[in-house]
Design a protein around this motif. Structure first.
Motif, PDB file in Angstrom:
ATOM      1  N   MET A  83       0.832  -1.207   0.000  1.00 27.10           N
ATOM      2  CA  MET A  83       0.000   0.000   0.000  1.00 27.10           C
ATOM      3  C   MET A  83       0.864   1.254   0.000  1.00 27.10           C
ATOM      4  SD  MET A  83      -3.159  -0.831  -0.076  1.00 27.10           S
ATOM      5  CE  MET A  83      -3.617   0.874   0.081  1.00 27.10           C
ATOM      6  N   VAL A  84       1.855   1.280   0.856  1.00 28.13           N
ATOM      7  CA  VAL A  84       2.790   2.404   0.887  1.00 28.13           C
ATOM      8  C   VAL A  84       4.165   1.890   0.483  1.00 28.13           C
ATOM      9  CG1 VAL A  84       1.471   3.717   2.598  1.00 28.13           C
ATOM     10  CG2 VAL A  84       3.313   2.212   3.369  1.00 28.13           C
ATOM     11  N   LYS A  85       4.931   2.752  -0.123  1.00 26.98           N
ATOM     12  CA  LYS A  85       6.219   2.350  -0.699  1.00 26.98           C
ATOM     13  C   LYS A  85       7.410   2.617   0.218  1.00 26.98           C
ATOM     14  CE  LYS A  85       3.870   1.528  -4.470  1.00 26.98           C
ATOM     15  NZ  LYS A  85       3.333   0.196  -4.656  1.00 26.98           N
ATOM     16  N   CYS A  86       7.156   3.266   1.354  1.00 27.06           N
ATOM     17  CA  CYS A  86       8.220   3.563   2.311  1.00 27.06           C
ATOM     18  C   CYS A  86       7.841   2.989   3.676  1.00 27.06           C
ATOM     19  CB  CYS A  86       8.431   5.071   2.432  1.00 27.06           C
ATOM     20  SG  CYS A  86       8.910   5.863   0.879  1.00 27.06           S
ATOM     21  N   ARG A  87       8.855   2.615   4.439  1.00 28.73           N
ATOM     22  CA  ARG A  87       8.621   1.979   5.742  1.00 28.73           C
ATOM     23  C   ARG A  87       8.072   2.960   6.776  1.00 28.73           C
ATOM     24  NH1 ARG A  87      12.913   0.258  10.305  1.00 28.73           N
ATOM     25  NH2 ARG A  87      11.501  -1.029  11.547  1.00 28.73           N
ATOM     26  N   PRO A  88       6.929   2.611   7.372  1.00 26.84           N
ATOM     27  CA  PRO A  88       6.480   3.396   8.524  1.00 26.84           C
ATOM     28  C   PRO A  88       7.406   3.126   9.718  1.00 26.84           C
ATOM     29  CG  PRO A  88       4.637   2.212   7.512  1.00 26.84           C
ATOM     30  CD  PRO A  88       5.909   1.665   6.923  1.00 26.84           C
ATOM     31  N   PRO A  89       7.707   4.152  10.523  1.00 20.93           N
ATOM     32  CA  PRO A  89       8.600   3.964  11.675  1.00 20.93           C
ATOM     33  C   PRO A  89       8.121   2.842  12.603  1.00 20.93           C
ATOM     34  CG  PRO A  89       8.146   6.291  11.323  1.00 20.93           C
ATOM     35  CD  PRO A  89       7.255   5.527  10.396  1.00 20.93           C
ATOM     36  N   GLU A 100      -3.005   7.520   1.376  1.00 21.04           N
ATOM     37  CA  GLU A 100      -3.543   8.398   0.332  1.00 21.04           C
ATOM     38  C   GLU A 100      -2.431   8.977  -0.536  1.00 21.04           C
ATOM     39  OE1 GLU A 100      -6.676   8.921  -0.814  1.00 21.04           O
ATOM     40  OE2 GLU A 100      -7.125   7.288   0.592  1.00 21.04           O
ATOM     41  N   ALA A 101      -1.294   9.288   0.075  1.00 25.92           N
ATOM     42  CA  ALA A 101      -0.162   9.825  -0.677  1.00 25.92           C
ATOM     43  C   ALA A 101       0.376   8.804  -1.679  1.00 25.92           C
ATOM     44  CB  ALA A 101       0.949  10.264   0.279  1.00 25.92           C
ATOM     45  N   CYS A 102       0.260   7.521  -1.351  1.00 26.77           N
ATOM     46  CA  CYS A 102       0.834   6.451  -2.174  1.00 26.77           C
ATOM     47  C   CYS A 102      -0.185   5.757  -3.096  1.00 26.77           C
ATOM     48  CB  CYS A 102       1.444   5.382  -1.262  1.00 26.77           C
ATOM     49  SG  CYS A 102       3.239   5.383  -1.216  1.00 26.77           S
ATOM     50  N   ILE A 103      -1.455   5.910  -2.843  1.00 25.09           N
ATOM     51  CA  ILE A 103      -2.452   5.105  -3.556  1.00 25.09           C
ATOM     52  C   ILE A 103      -2.400   5.314  -5.071  1.00 25.09           C
ATOM     53  CG2 ILE A 103      -4.415   6.718  -3.358  1.00 25.09           C
ATOM     54  CD1 ILE A 103      -4.594   2.871  -2.905  1.00 25.09           C
ATOM     55  N   GLY A 104      -2.037   6.498  -5.505  1.00 28.98           N
ATOM     56  CA  GLY A 104      -1.923   6.749  -6.944  1.00 28.98           C
ATOM     57  C   GLY A 104      -0.878   5.866  -7.606  1.00 28.98           C
ATOM     58  N   GLN A 109       0.174   1.086 -10.897  1.00 30.05           N
ATOM     59  CA  GLN A 109       0.744  -0.255 -11.068  1.00 30.05           C
ATOM     60  C   GLN A 109      -0.334  -1.252 -11.485  1.00 30.05           C
ATOM     61  OE1 GLN A 109       2.588  -0.531  -7.120  1.00 30.05           O
ATOM     62  NE2 GLN A 109       4.599  -0.696  -8.099  1.00 30.05           N
ATOM     63  N   VAL A 110      -1.492  -1.188 -10.830  1.00 32.65           N
ATOM     64  CA  VAL A 110      -2.596  -2.097 -11.170  1.00 32.65           C
ATOM     65  C   VAL A 110      -3.047  -1.854 -12.611  1.00 32.65           C
ATOM     66  CG1 VAL A 110      -4.993  -2.715 -10.646  1.00 32.65           C
ATOM     67  CG2 VAL A 110      -3.358  -2.412  -8.780  1.00 32.65           C
ATOM     68  N   ALA A 111      -3.173  -0.597 -12.998  1.00 32.43           N
ATOM     69  CA  ALA A 111      -3.612  -0.272 -14.361  1.00 32.43           C
ATOM     70  C   ALA A 111      -2.621  -0.781 -15.408  1.00 32.43           C
ATOM     71  CB  ALA A 111      -3.817   1.236 -14.499  1.00 32.43           C
ATOM     72  N   LEU A 112      -1.332  -0.668 -15.127  1.00 27.61           N
ATOM     73  CA  LEU A 112      -0.314  -1.165 -16.062  1.00 27.61           C
ATOM     74  C   LEU A 112      -0.283  -2.689 -16.096  1.00 27.61           C
ATOM     75  CD1 LEU A 112       2.593   1.296 -15.227  1.00 27.61           C
ATOM     76  CD2 LEU A 112       1.381   1.153 -17.410  1.00 27.61           C
ATOM     77  N   LEU A 113      -0.386  -3.282 -14.938  1.00 24.78           N
ATOM     78  CA  LEU A 113      -0.285  -4.735 -14.805  1.00 24.78           C
ATOM     79  C   LEU A 113      -1.509  -5.453 -15.367  1.00 24.78           C
ATOM     80  CD1 LEU A 113       1.940  -6.503 -13.508  1.00 24.78           C
ATOM     81  CD2 LEU A 113       0.567  -6.541 -11.446  1.00 24.78           C
ATOM     82  N   LYS A 114      -2.692  -4.888 -15.107  1.00 25.87           N
ATOM     83  CA  LYS A 114      -3.961  -5.527 -15.477  1.00 25.87           C
ATOM     84  C   LYS A 114      -4.050  -6.960 -14.924  1.00 25.87           C
ATOM     85  CE  LYS A 114      -4.403  -2.950 -19.819  1.00 25.87           C
ATOM     86  NZ  LYS A 114      -3.090  -2.338 -19.930  1.00 25.87           N
ATOM     87  N   PRO A 115      -3.869  -7.117 -13.610  1.00 23.42           N
ATOM     88  CA  PRO A 115      -3.922  -8.470 -13.047  1.00 23.42           C
ATOM     89  C   PRO A 115      -5.340  -9.036 -13.118  1.00 23.42           C
ATOM     90  CG  PRO A 115      -3.937  -6.863 -11.279  1.00 23.42           C
ATOM     91  CD  PRO A 115      -3.745  -6.097 -12.556  1.00 23.42           C
ATOM     92  N   LYS A 116      -5.424 -10.331 -13.155  1.00 25.57           N
ATOM     93  CA  LYS A 116      -6.720 -10.994 -13.091  1.00 25.57           C
ATOM     94  C   LYS A 116      -7.134 -11.206 -11.639  1.00 25.57           C
ATOM     95  CE  LYS A 116      -6.163 -13.155 -17.552  1.00 25.57           C
ATOM     96  NZ  LYS A 116      -5.950 -14.365 -18.318  1.00 25.57           N
ATOM     97  N   ILE A 117      -6.131 -11.294 -10.755  1.00 22.97           N
ATOM     98  CA  ILE A 117      -6.374 -11.564  -9.335  1.00 22.97           C
ATOM     99  C   ILE A 117      -5.501 -10.637  -8.484  1.00 22.97           C
ATOM    100  CG2 ILE A 117      -6.081 -13.287  -7.491  1.00 22.97           C
ATOM    101  CD1 ILE A 117      -6.566 -15.454  -9.650  1.00 22.97           C
ATOM    102  N   ILE A 118      -6.111 -10.051  -7.455  1.00 21.06           N
ATOM    103  CA  ILE A 118      -5.361  -9.306  -6.440  1.00 21.06           C
ATOM    104  C   ILE A 118      -5.611  -9.981  -5.101  1.00 21.06           C
ATOM    105  CG2 ILE A 118      -5.219  -7.157  -5.106  1.00 21.06           C
ATOM    106  CD1 ILE A 118      -5.722  -5.621  -7.678  1.00 21.06           C
ATOM    107  N   VAL A 119      -4.520 -10.280  -4.403  1.00 17.94           N
ATOM    108  CA  VAL A 119      -4.594 -10.859  -3.066  1.00 17.94           C
ATOM    109  C   VAL A 119      -4.075  -9.822  -2.082  1.00 17.94           C
ATOM    110  CG1 VAL A 119      -3.852 -12.731  -1.545  1.00 17.94           C
ATOM    111  CG2 VAL A 119      -4.192 -13.170  -3.998  1.00 17.94           C
ATOM    112  N   CYS A 120      -4.955  -9.355  -1.214  1.00 19.45           N
ATOM    113  CA  CYS A 120      -4.563  -8.426  -0.162  1.00 19.45           C
ATOM    114  C   CYS A 120      -3.952  -9.232   0.973  1.00 19.45           C
ATOM    115  CB  CYS A 120      -5.781  -7.647   0.347  1.00 19.45           C
ATOM    116  SG  CYS A 120      -6.543  -6.606  -0.912  1.00 19.45           S
ATOM    117  N   LEU A 121      -2.755  -8.843   1.377  1.00 20.81           N
ATOM    118  CA  LEU A 121      -2.077  -9.513   2.481  1.00 20.81           C
ATOM    119  C   LEU A 121      -2.344  -8.717   3.751  1.00 20.81           C
ATOM    120  CD1 LEU A 121       1.277 -10.313   0.656  1.00 20.81           C
ATOM    121  CD2 LEU A 121      -0.533 -11.938   1.267  1.00 20.81           C
ATOM    122  N   GLY A 122      -3.363  -9.138   4.494  1.00 20.15           N
ATOM    123  CA  GLY A 122      -3.711  -8.487   5.741  1.00 20.15           C
ATOM    124  C   GLY A 122      -4.835  -7.481   5.628  1.00 20.15           C
TER     125      GLY A 122
END
Length: 189
Positions: A83-89, A100-104, A109-122
């Motif tokens: 979800m975020v690209k940098c480590r939270p402290p 929200e800062a990272c969701i774009g 990435q999702v739009a470029l990838l066009k995955p058939k399946i997304i697995v949310c980890l947690g």
């Protein structure tokens, strides 16, 4: 506006949209084939990920590799990101403002990838991507379709390391994922 992979990567690497930029060692863009049919999305990088710039390489990452192996997958066949690209402290949950800062970046990435399946980890990624009142303890392994993508959530590997009693139900979720991949994907196996 959707960016191509290289432009997106460059923009992400120099991001200063939230306070996490001040404490990061490396941006963790995510990795995997650019035609991956399956995408795994965690909450945010941990200490090892911040050091290496790669997703899921610490203890939880090794456990994720084991989970994938249980269903005849490996990370060379899937895209893994956060979800975020940098480590939270102190590995705290990413704040809503950070998400929200990272969701774009993630949406791009999702739009470029066009995955058939997304697995949310947690739960963090499930709440953001599936539904804001998602209850991982009750709904893990259930499937929903959003924008033509089949989505599910499973327990985060670090949660399974902390509470091994959740592993049998996660194994069932993984077997369902394996079945869904066989039904929908053409080059994942």
């Amino acid at each position: 506006m959707m960016l191509d992979w290289d432009t997106l990567y460059a923009e992400c690497m120099s991001c200063q949209k939230c306070g996490l930029a001040e404490t990061r060692t490396n941006v963790v863009f995510g990795e995997g084939p650019r035609d991956a049919e399956v995408m795994f999305i965690g909450e945010g990088p941990g200490e090892q990920e911040d050091k290496t710039g790669r997703p899921f390489v610490g203890r939880a990452g090794k456990f994720l590799d084991d989970m994938l192996a249980m269903i005849d997958l490996d990370r060379s066949k899937v895209f893994i990101g956060n979800m975020v690209k940098c480590r939270p402290p102190q590995n705290r949950d990413p704040l809503n403002t950070e998400q929200e800062a990272c969701i774009g970046y993630l949406r791009n990435q999702v739009a470029l990838l066009k995955p058939k399946i997304i697995v949310c980890l947690g739960r963090i990624s499930a709440i953001k991507l599936i539904r804001d009142d998602y209850k991982i303890t009750k709904e893990h392994g259930q499937w929903v379709e959003k924008a033509g993508i089949q989505m599910t959530a499973i327990y985060h590997p670090s949660a399974l390391l902390r509470d091994p009693r959740k592993r049998p139900e996660t194994f069932e979720d993984l077997k369902e994922l394996q079945s869904k991949i066989r039904d929908l994907c053409t080059h994942t196996y």
